[in-house]
Design a protein around this motif. Sequence first.
Motif, PDB file in Angstrom:
ATOM      1  N   ARG A   9      -4.103  -5.814  13.980  1.00 27.17           N
ATOM      2  CA  ARG A   9      -5.214  -5.978  14.016  1.00 27.17           C
ATOM      3  C   ARG A   9      -5.398  -4.331  12.897  1.00 27.17           C
ATOM      4  O   ARG A   9      -6.403  -5.174  11.560  1.00 27.17           O
ATOM      5  CB  ARG A   9      -6.155  -5.110  15.086  1.00 27.17           C
ATOM      6  N   THR A  10      -5.020  -3.457  12.781  1.00 30.55           N
ATOM      7  CA  THR A  10      -5.358  -2.315  12.240  1.00 30.55           C
ATOM      8  C   THR A  10      -5.042  -3.114  10.660  1.00 30.55           C
ATOM      9  O   THR A  10      -5.593  -2.387   9.979  1.00 30.55           O
ATOM     10  CB  THR A  10      -4.868  -0.896  12.223  1.00 30.55           C
ATOM     11  N   PHE A  11      -3.594  -3.117  10.539  1.00 30.64           N
ATOM     12  CA  PHE A  11      -3.078  -3.450   9.231  1.00 30.64           C
ATOM     13  C   PHE A  11      -4.104  -4.683   8.613  1.00 30.64           C
ATOM     14  O   PHE A  11      -4.642  -4.202   7.777  1.00 30.64           O
ATOM     15  CB  PHE A  11      -1.733  -4.423   9.440  1.00 30.64           C
ATOM     16  N   LEU A  13      -7.410  -5.555   9.376  1.00 31.48           N
ATOM     17  CA  LEU A  13      -8.188  -4.755   8.652  1.00 31.48           C
ATOM     18  C   LEU A  13      -8.634  -3.642   7.649  1.00 31.48           C
ATOM     19  O   LEU A  13      -9.086  -3.587   6.252  1.00 31.48           O
ATOM     20  CB  LEU A  13      -9.735  -4.452  10.049  1.00 31.48           C
ATOM     21  N   ALA A  14      -7.785  -3.189   7.573  1.00 30.36           N
ATOM     22  CA  ALA A  14      -7.464  -2.259   6.012  1.00 30.36           C
ATOM     23  C   ALA A  14      -7.359  -3.215   5.025  1.00 30.36           C
ATOM     24  O   ALA A  14      -8.095  -3.130   3.892  1.00 30.36           O
ATOM     25  CB  ALA A  14      -6.299  -0.886   6.346  1.00 30.36           C
ATOM     26  N   VAL A  15      -6.116  -4.406   5.210  1.00 29.22           N
ATOM     27  CA  VAL A  15      -6.764  -5.327   4.312  1.00 29.22           C
ATOM     28  C   VAL A  15      -7.867  -5.927   3.641  1.00 29.22           C
ATOM     29  O   VAL A  15      -8.078  -5.896   2.527  1.00 29.22           O
ATOM     30  CB  VAL A  15      -5.106  -6.497   4.305  1.00 29.22           C
ATOM     31  N   PHE A  17     -10.418  -4.999   4.446  1.00 22.12           N
ATOM     32  CA  PHE A  17     -11.113  -3.922   3.388  1.00 22.12           C
ATOM     33  C   PHE A  17     -11.329  -3.753   2.059  1.00 22.12           C
ATOM     34  O   PHE A  17     -12.139  -3.377   1.114  1.00 22.12           O
ATOM     35  CB  PHE A  17     -11.007  -2.087   4.071  1.00 22.12           C
ATOM     36  N   SER A  18      -9.860  -3.332   1.944  1.00 18.45           N
ATOM     37  CA  SER A  18      -9.435  -3.368   0.213  1.00 18.45           C
ATOM     38  C   SER A  18      -9.808  -4.635  -0.535  1.00 18.45           C
ATOM     39  O   SER A  18     -10.134  -4.686  -1.634  1.00 18.45           O
ATOM     40  CB  SER A  18      -7.850  -2.999   0.279  1.00 18.45           C
ATOM     41  N   LEU A  19      -9.505  -5.944   0.035  1.00 14.14           N
ATOM     42  CA  LEU A  19      -9.822  -7.296  -0.847  1.00 14.14           C
ATOM     43  C   LEU A  19     -11.464  -6.769  -0.823  1.00 14.14           C
ATOM     44  O   LEU A  19     -11.836  -7.051  -2.270  1.00 14.14           O
ATOM     45  CB  LEU A  19      -9.704  -8.548   0.167  1.00 14.14           C
ATOM     46  N   VAL A  20     -12.287  -6.587   0.407  1.00 18.60           N
ATOM     47  CA  VAL A  20     -13.540  -6.945   0.067  1.00 18.60           C
ATOM     48  C   VAL A  20     -14.169  -5.383  -1.047  1.00 18.60           C
ATOM     49  O   VAL A  20     -14.520  -6.122  -2.576  1.00 18.60           O
ATOM     50  CB  VAL A  20     -14.049  -5.823   1.531  1.00 18.60           C
ATOM     51  N   LEU A  21     -13.674  -5.196  -1.357  1.00 25.69           N
ATOM     52  CA  LEU A  21     -14.126  -4.061  -2.844  1.00 25.69           C
ATOM     53  C   LEU A  21     -13.200  -3.943  -3.629  1.00 25.69           C
ATOM     54  O   LEU A  21     -13.307  -4.042  -4.446  1.00 25.69           O
ATOM     55  CB  LEU A  21     -12.381  -2.899  -1.777  1.00 25.69           C
ATOM     56  N   ALA A  22     -12.447  -5.077  -3.651  1.00 26.02           N
ATOM     57  CA  ALA A  22     -11.950  -5.712  -5.019  1.00 26.02           C
ATOM     58  C   ALA A  22     -12.294  -6.731  -5.487  1.00 26.02           C
ATOM     59  O   ALA A  22     -12.816  -6.203  -6.625  1.00 26.02           O
ATOM     60  CB  ALA A  22     -10.013  -6.019  -4.468  1.00 26.02           C
ATOM     61  N   CYS A  24     -16.015  -6.671  -4.624  1.00 18.73           N
ATOM     62  CA  CYS A  24     -16.906  -5.472  -4.921  1.00 18.73           C
ATOM     63  C   CYS A  24     -16.986  -5.033  -6.474  1.00 18.73           C
ATOM     64  O   CYS A  24     -17.767  -4.874  -7.607  1.00 18.73           O
ATOM     65  CB  CYS A  24     -16.972  -4.834  -4.271  1.00 18.73           C
ATOM     66  N   ALA A  25     -15.634  -5.474  -7.351  1.00 19.21           N
ATOM     67  CA  ALA A  25     -15.104  -5.202  -8.873  1.00 19.21           C
ATOM     68  C   ALA A  25     -16.084  -6.317  -9.444  1.00 19.21           C
ATOM     69  O   ALA A  25     -16.430  -5.804 -10.522  1.00 19.21           O
ATOM     70  CB  ALA A  25     -13.946  -4.893  -9.354  1.00 19.21           C
ATOM     71  N   SER A  26     -16.251  -7.396  -9.106  1.00 21.09           N
ATOM     72  CA  SER A  26     -16.818  -8.051  -9.799  1.00 21.09           C
ATOM     73  C   SER A  26     -18.089  -7.838  -9.833  1.00 21.09           C
ATOM     74  O   SER A  26     -19.081  -8.356 -10.700  1.00 21.09           O
ATOM     75  CB  SER A  26     -16.381  -9.750  -9.885  1.00 21.09           C
TER      76      SER A  26
END
Lengths: 543, 306
Positions: A9-11, A13-15, A17-22, A24-26
């Motif tokens: 679960r933690t893994f 979520l962390a992934v 989260f980074s996908l959401v950030l990526a 956001c780059a657009s």
Amino acid sequence: MKLSLNIFRTFFLAVLFSLVLAACASEPNEGGEETEQDTGAEENGGESDSESSNGQDLTIAWSSDVKGIDPQGSNDVPSSNVQHNIFETLVTQDENMDIQPNLATEWEQTEDTTWEFTLREDVTFHDEAEFNAEAVKASFDRIRDEDIGSPRAFLYEMVEEVNVIDDYTVEFVTEFPFAPLPSHLAHNGGGIISPDAIEEDYAAMEEGEDPGSYIDENPAGTGMFKLQEWDSGNKIVLEKNEDYWGENPSLDTVTFQVTPEDLTRVGELETGKSDIIFPVSPSDTSRVDNMENASMYVQKSLSLEYISFNTQKEPFDDKRVRQALSMAVDKDQIVDGIMDGAATKAVAPIGENVFGFSDEVEGLPYDPEQAKELLAEAGYEDGFSTTLWTNDDRERQDIAEVVQQQLKEINVDVEIEVLEWGAYLDSTAEGEHDMFILGWSTVTGDADYGMYPLFHSDNVGEPGNRAFFENDEIDSVLEEARRAGDDAKREELYKEAMELLVEEAPMIYSHHDDYLVGVSDDVEGFWKHPNGIFQLQDVSISE
Amino acid sequence: MFVFTIRRILQTIPVLLGVTILVFLMMHLVPGDAAQIIAGEAASQQTIEQIRERLGLNDPLPMQYFNFLLNALQGDLGTSIQSGQEVTEEVFSRFWVTLELAFYSMILSVFIGLIAGIISAVRHYTLTDALTMIIALFGLSMPNFWLGLMLMQWFAIELKIFPVSGWGSPEQIVLPVIALGTAGAAIIARMTRSSMLEVISQDYIRTARAKGVKERYVIYKHALKNALIPVVTVIGLEFGTLLTGAVLTETVFSINGLGRYIVESIQARDFPAVQGSVLVVAVIFIIVNLLVDISYRFLNKRIDLN
């Protein structure tokens, strides 16, 4: 079992989260859109203590942070705006783009390839080093040094050597006769850095630091302002240089404050938190005009917004197709509808404030009927399908839609694709596109910079010629024009180049943007140069 | 408990490695070249090549990754390509701002969410309940940047009660925290309500009431504590949402925080900055999750962490 679920679960979520950030780059980022995009803003004091009483503190709120203070370390307009106040160039361009003395009092082209500059004698750097011919040589040797990797080195790549004649005379030798040299020296990249700072910077590099790391922190120029504080991502504060050789500015401090959101900048201007805001989005100009305490300042820029073809791909390898599409696009709709009138229709790549512009050249008219005939002549009676790329800039996406609609009238089916900025620059440099929308800023105010990188066959791809346009006639005119010594001769050649470029239509020359600046009524003496630099020397704040 | 904590900390190592590898690959496989972005549209091929060499972008990918890992272990996250500053320094100076923003918003969310949820549950199927839940639905549906702009328009520009933008002074904190915390408050309110309703209908609550225990005591002592477990889980997850949501709030209110930094770094293909900040965020996320797991034990002693 329970524990491994937890890890999962933690893994996850962390992934996630980074996908959401990526993703956001657009998000559209006003700041990163155009390399030469300017950003400016205004005055008035610090953050929480913005009600400063001594008055002469200007706050400029703008959309993006500077990349660096070392004038040789970056090539974007926000950085130039800060550097301009700290570092001075040998010569400078006035509001009409005419060359004026600055650190050099006079200059002379002694031979085809040599120029001699006489320097001002009473000047010292912020770190108390003395300004002289050696200092000039040190600066230009550094920017041309491959170990520095300066993104502005291309401005001076025609300079073969810089020679010290005596303490206050310096000679530039160019590889070939290069007429626009003074315009290039007037560019911010030619700002003279203290030789002591340069030496420290090289010493830091020996110890593994990046080039410019010392100069970014201890920028020592000769300008009327000095660096007080750089809080990266937030603000830069400059303070008055009391020992300035010329007339001291009225302002005590200038704060460049990063405010990325358009409406927040407008709010800051309205509440008096900022004195100058830049840029103002075309749709917000009427709101600023209606403010009791501020108004709009509009300045024509040196930039071009264009819709380019890939001239090596079918069907755009046929001149008639390019002309047809150019004639099918109604630029009035772009200028009035999208830019709210804050732009000038373009005829050719350079606008009226660039040296070499000729008002005798006529652009291709808006004429859908003739466009259809041209397409038929080229063998596309029934039109064709193509793609149009843009980055995620608000205005460019609107332009893409207008173009799509208008080309439909001549049976050209356009599919719009929006790319993220980094990917966009990369793919257009590789020539993967059919059509795309981009901008170019002729920062030196000389037609050479506005045409040579964009249309000479040596510069195909990444250096600027993303139209992949190769034409011997254009090549030879542009080469001759950059070498010709005589202004009248150069003007004639650039007129020819403009005519050729209209005829060949490697791109649709859409419009020249205006700079839209919101300025508080308390600010006096402010103006913005066509090259995008805020002119703060005469600015004062009335209470 | 101690063994559990140690074990969980050890388990984070593969998670962190996985995160760094993924972020590293993602940033290097997407099109776009940091050297090109630094050099700008007008730079020559030669200039770009020089910059690429200087940044070490010509090294093979595995080598770049191992260099990054080795340095990261020593607390050095590299140098930002864009600004040339230490990433560790840049990340941590912004990190505290974002953490503060997320923390205050969390407090606001939990405080308002719990109260609204409990009131709703205790008075379920009354007008109060319906109104609270409708407001919560609104709070949940409003995009936080829009709410931020509206708050700014009313309270900063029209009424001039709070400053338009910035971060630091108490007045500057109010609007961004409301903008960011509202959605969380709504989620927590809804979660608390449904969880409470479930617990309230259980036998031991009826027993407690039958024994004559005061209603207030039944609600807070018997019902709430048991109803909180799913709520705490949501709060833990909500913290991640807050860090992400902070990107927009930070942009609207010009706050120089980590969220904005990461987005700007991604756009500039500033690999060291992105890797460094995502690593920091991942660590925080893991810590928050660990705290959530540990807090279960406090809420219900029957949960065996080992």
